[in-house]
Design a protein around this motif. Sequence first.
Motif, short mmCIF file in Angstrom:
data_model
loop_
_atom_site.label_atom_id
_atom_site.label_comp_id
_atom_site.label_asym_id
_atom_site.label_seq_id
_atom_site.Cartn_x
_atom_site.Cartn_y
_atom_site.Cartn_z
N GLY A 73 -4.56 0.57 4.77
CA GLY A 73 -5.37 1.68 4.28
C GLY A 73 -4.77 3.02 4.68
O GLY A 73 -4.73 3.95 3.87
N ALA B 139 0.83 -1.20 0.00
CA ALA B 139 0.00 0.00 0.00
C ALA B 139 0.86 1.25 0.00
O ALA B 139 0.53 2.25 -0.65
CB ALA B 139 -0.92 0.00 1.22
N VAL C 39 -10.74 2.93 0.01
CA VAL C 39 -10.13 2.34 1.21
C VAL C 39 -11.21 1.79 2.14
O VAL C 39 -11.04 0.71 2.72
CB VAL C 39 -9.26 3.40 1.93
CG1 VAL C 39 -8.78 2.87 3.28
CG2 VAL C 39 -8.08 3.79 1.07
N PHE D 44 -1.63 3.72 2.60
CA PHE D 44 -1.98 4.12 1.24
C PHE D 44 -2.41 5.57 1.18
O PHE D 44 -1.97 6.33 0.31
CB PHE D 44 -3.11 3.22 0.73
CG PHE D 44 -3.66 3.63 -0.61
CD1 PHE D 44 -2.96 3.37 -1.77
CD2 PHE D 44 -4.88 4.30 -0.70
CE1 PHE D 44 -3.46 3.75 -3.00
CE2 PHE D 44 -5.38 4.68 -1.93
CZ PHE D 44 -4.67 4.41 -3.09
N LEU D 45 -3.25 5.99 2.12
CA LEU D 45 -3.74 7.36 2.12
C LEU D 45 -2.64 8.37 2.43
O LEU D 45 -2.58 9.44 1.83
CB LEU D 45 -4.87 7.51 3.14
CG LEU D 45 -6.19 6.80 2.80
CD1 LEU D 45 -7.18 6.95 3.94
CD2 LEU D 45 -6.78 7.34 1.51
#
Length: 350
Positions: free
Chosen positions: A299, A268, A286, A302-303
């Motif tokens: 998640g 990610a 997500v 990734f963000l």
Amino acid sequence: MSGLTLVARDKAKSIGTSLLAREQAWLVSGAILLATFALDPVQGIESALFTAGNLIDVAPFLVLSIGLAAFAGASGADGLIARAFTGSPAIMILLAAAAGGLSPFCSCGVIPLIAALLSMGVPLSAVMAFWLASPVMDPSMFVLTSGVLGLDFAIAKTLAAIGLGLFGGAAVALFTKAGSFSSILREGVGNGGCGGGKVRTVQPIVWRFWTDRSRLSKFSREGLKAALFLAKWLTLAFLLESLMLAYVPANLIAGALGGTGLAPIATATLVGVPAYLNGYAALPLVSGLVDQGMAPGAGLAFLVAGGVTSLPAAIAVWALVNRTVFALYIGLALAGSFISGVLYQLWCIL
């Protein structure tokens, strides 16, 4: 052929080469847009509209930051601003990271402000702290994240933003102390230095700079130069983003982020760096992946990674700073995003 002719020819060739180097971003953008129109006319129109729309959205940030930078340079206040960052490095990094975590800047919108701060000679450690923290979270993003992913996730993302800023600022401070940075900005962008140029040279401040013709000329010249520089690179960045939105399927990203454990967090983080989704568009993706069993830490990674170093932002940074600083920026974003994801995953388990 006479010597005078040879000199004229060499000079013309030199000017042409210099012009080509300076305007390569416009040339690449034009070539990409023409190719898109030729191969897919509908997408060509959509990409042109997408690019124009995003430039309009980021225009207030551009105008504000460029205007402030030009005003500071013309009035002599840039030295005053730079000297405000000559206190305790730890305090400056802490304040910059906290301010960045609460500021309403996206990953591209923060670029003009960063350019202005570095041109004023603000130390890279404080700037990097703000730079890394700012795109990850803002007040509206906090509210939306709370609604989509829950309050706990929103708080974790806010802490990750501030923590990433602190981590990046501290790392840069250590590198700077070891003498790693003799310059920061690329040639022709401005005098970033390490805070030395503006701090060491005390210039008189003339707030009503428009009464001085030379200062007014400097304001116009520097403002136009900064505007053209940022506009050409952001145009290329948004154009590439439009093509990624059109041709890279979202389910490809979704499939790469599934699963649990450390591997999905690492994946990610890597996927988030070139991610084409903006912070708001990524939230539903997500949320859906977490509902399907993806680790919350993945998640978050990734963000955070996507927010700091999405492709449009990375291109703008590439045009702004030298290669060493760019590599450090990417490395800090990767490491900080991964660490944030791991820590949040441990918190969820405990």
